[in-house]
Write an enzyme that holds these catalytic residues in place. Structure first.
Site, mmCIF file in Angstrom:
data_model
loop_
_atom_site.group_PDB
_atom_site.id
_atom_site.type_symbol
_atom_site.label_atom_id
_atom_site.label_comp_id
_atom_site.label_asym_id
_atom_site.label_seq_id
_atom_site.Cartn_x
_atom_site.Cartn_y
_atom_site.Cartn_z
ATOM 1 N N ASN A 170 0.870 -1.179 0.000
ATOM 2 C CA ASN A 170 0.000 0.000 0.000
ATOM 3 C C ASN A 170 0.903 1.224 0.000
ATOM 4 O O ASN A 170 1.447 1.600 1.034
ATOM 5 C CB ASN A 170 -0.887 -0.037 1.255
ATOM 6 C CG ASN A 170 -1.745 1.202 1.403
ATOM 7 O OD1 ASN A 170 -1.837 2.014 0.487
ATOM 8 N ND2 ASN A 170 -2.370 1.346 2.573
ATOM 9 N N TRP A 171 1.082 1.812 -1.184
ATOM 10 C CA TRP A 171 2.034 2.930 -1.296
ATOM 11 C C TRP A 171 1.492 4.216 -0.681
ATOM 12 O O TRP A 171 2.243 5.188 -0.517
ATOM 13 C CB TRP A 171 2.371 3.182 -2.770
ATOM 14 C CG TRP A 171 3.098 2.053 -3.446
ATOM 15 C CD1 TRP A 171 3.478 0.853 -2.881
ATOM 16 C CD2 TRP A 171 3.544 2.007 -4.806
ATOM 17 N NE1 TRP A 171 4.120 0.072 -3.815
ATOM 18 C CE2 TRP A 171 4.178 0.755 -5.004
ATOM 19 C CE3 TRP A 171 3.470 2.897 -5.872
ATOM 20 C CZ2 TRP A 171 4.731 0.373 -6.232
ATOM 21 C CZ3 TRP A 171 4.022 2.520 -7.101
ATOM 22 C CH2 TRP A 171 4.644 1.283 -7.274
ATOM 23 N N LYS A 172 0.208 4.246 -0.390
ATOM 24 C CA LYS A 172 -0.442 5.445 0.167
ATOM 25 C C LYS A 172 -0.147 6.652 -0.741
ATOM 26 O O LYS A 172 -0.028 6.497 -1.955
ATOM 27 C CB LYS A 172 -0.009 5.671 1.616
ATOM 28 C CG LYS A 172 -0.199 4.407 2.461
ATOM 29 C CD LYS A 172 -0.071 4.632 3.934
ATOM 30 C CE LYS A 172 -0.256 3.303 4.664
ATOM 31 N NZ LYS A 172 -0.238 3.432 6.107
ATOM 32 N N GLU A 189 -5.739 -4.654 10.510
ATOM 33 C CA GLU A 189 -4.712 -3.643 10.733
ATOM 34 C C GLU A 189 -5.002 -2.895 12.023
ATOM 35 O O GLU A 189 -5.783 -1.930 12.028
ATOM 36 C CB GLU A 189 -4.696 -2.642 9.574
ATOM 37 C CG GLU A 189 -4.379 -3.275 8.238
ATOM 38 C CD GLU A 189 -3.746 -2.267 7.283
ATOM 39 O OE1 GLU A 189 -2.626 -2.536 6.840
ATOM 40 O OE2 GLU A 189 -4.333 -1.212 7.037
ATOM 41 N N GLY A 191 2.215 2.405 10.794
ATOM 42 C CA GLY A 191 3.206 3.471 10.652
ATOM 43 C C GLY A 191 3.839 3.910 11.963
ATOM 44 O O GLY A 191 4.494 4.946 12.023
ATOM 45 N N SER A 219 3.093 -1.962 10.468
ATOM 46 C CA SER A 219 4.538 -2.030 10.715
ATOM 47 C C SER A 219 5.144 -3.396 10.409
ATOM 48 O O SER A 219 6.089 -3.826 11.070
ATOM 49 C CB SER A 219 4.864 -1.594 12.152
ATOM 50 O OG SER A 219 4.485 -0.250 12.343
ATOM 51 N N GLY A 254 2.699 -0.982 4.329
ATOM 52 C CA GLY A 254 2.791 0.432 3.976
ATOM 53 C C GLY A 254 4.246 0.841 3.798
ATOM 54 O O GLY A 254 4.837 0.676 2.733
ATOM 55 N N GLY A 255 4.833 1.348 4.864
ATOM 56 C CA GLY A 255 6.198 1.887 4.819
ATOM 57 C C GLY A 255 7.200 0.980 4.122
ATOM 58 O O GLY A 255 7.955 1.432 3.243
HETATM 59 P P1 PGA Z 1 2.607 0.411 7.702
HETATM 60 O O1 PGA Z 1 1.153 0.612 7.022
HETATM 61 O O2 PGA Z 1 3.150 -0.883 7.150
HETATM 62 O O3 PGA Z 1 3.385 1.592 7.298
HETATM 63 O O4 PGA Z 1 2.368 0.320 9.177
HETATM 64 C C1 PGA Z 1 0.299 -0.471 6.797
HETATM 65 C C2 PGA Z 1 -0.982 0.014 6.195
HETATM 66 O O5 PGA Z 1 -1.478 1.078 6.608
HETATM 67 O O6 PGA Z 1 -1.540 -0.626 5.286
#
Ligand code: PGA
Length: 255
Positions: A12-14, A170, A176, A216, A237-238
């Site tokens: 998920n590149w956001k 999640e 994050g 995370s 995400g990250g």
């Molecule tokens: P994160 O985000 O891996 O940066 O915690 C996960 C997400 O929100 O899908």
């Protein structure tokens, strides 16, 4: 994870990256994936909407799927700034995330909104990655089970099955933040979700449906999380913004 569920590693590149970053990231993942014969995992990347067309072209024929980060509940109409599931599908997407906690917070999306979006995704022929998860306060108040049960029941369309739906658990406090659910916590919640799914869509589908962990996830904790019996992949995400980190996470599946 039982062999019958094919693991899904979703990036998920956001709202990150410009055109050239997307080229490098999608290209790096696609080139690695193209070299793998019979991967024991599926990879999907979810770029920001304007980059979807570019990313679809880059990963074409390389065994990487593309997904949206959200979709509108309607097929078309006067909804400035929104994207329909049908458009995502026509651009070459296979998946779309719906109900991410950042959408639920930033755009005040309710379970009902999320369900309508998932219905639209199904109607367009997309697999909906439906996100649920408790906030830190709900977790601290011992309400995790209740919150996840409610979000799952109210966000899940009636026609959901293992083909058109993936659930992502999640915990909001882990997104994050660098804090991650322990393997025990993750397995406990995932097993509860699967148990609830059995009541909602039947035991057969509940055994086949994939439940991803998100929050995370990174190379250093992926092995422990992805080895859990009810964790069928990750929504990342990250760590999905670096080719090598994202790829290392996929390798936790094969090892
Ligand atoms: P994160 O985000 O891996 O940066 O915690 C996960 C997400 O929100 O899908």
């Amino acid at each position: 994870m039982p062999a019958k569920r094919h693991a899904l590693i979703a990036g998920n590149w956001k709202m990150n990256g410009l055109k050239n970053d997307a080229r490098l990231l999608a290209g790096g993942i696609a080139n690695r994936m193209a070299k793998v014969k019979k991967a024991p995992f599926e990879v999907v990347v979810c770029p920001p909407t304007p980059l979807i067309g570019l990313v679809v072209e880059i990963v074409k024929g390389k065994g990487v799927s593309v997904g949206g980060q959200d979709c509108h509940a309607n097929v078309s109409g006067a909804h400035t700034g929104d994207t329909s599931a049908a458009l995502l599908k026509s651009m070459g997407c296979k998946y779309t995330i719906v109900g991410h906690s950042e959408r639920r917070t930033d755009h005040r999306e309710t379970d009902e909104n999320v369900r309508e979006k998932a219905v639209a995704a199904h109607a367009a022929g997309l697999t909906a990655i439906i996100c649920i998860g408790e906030t830190f306060q709900e977790y601290a108040d011992g309400k995790s089970e209740e919150v996840n049960k409610r979000q799952l029941k109210s966000s899940l369309p009636e026609d959901s099955n293992a083909k058109n739906t993936v659930i992502a658990y999640e915990p909001v406090w882990a997104i994050g933040t660098g804090k991650v659910a322990t393997p025990e916590q993750a397995q406990e919640v995932h097993a509860l979700i699967r148990n609830d799914l059995a009541k909602l869509i039947g035991n057969h589908e509940s055994q086949k449906i994939r439940i991803l962990y998100g929050g995370s996830m990174k190379p250093s904790n992926a092995l422990d999380l992805l080895a859990l019996p009810d964790v069928d992949g990750g929504l990342i995400g990250g760590a999905s913004l670096e080719v090598s980190d994202f790829w290392k996470i996929t390798q936790a599946i094969s090892s």
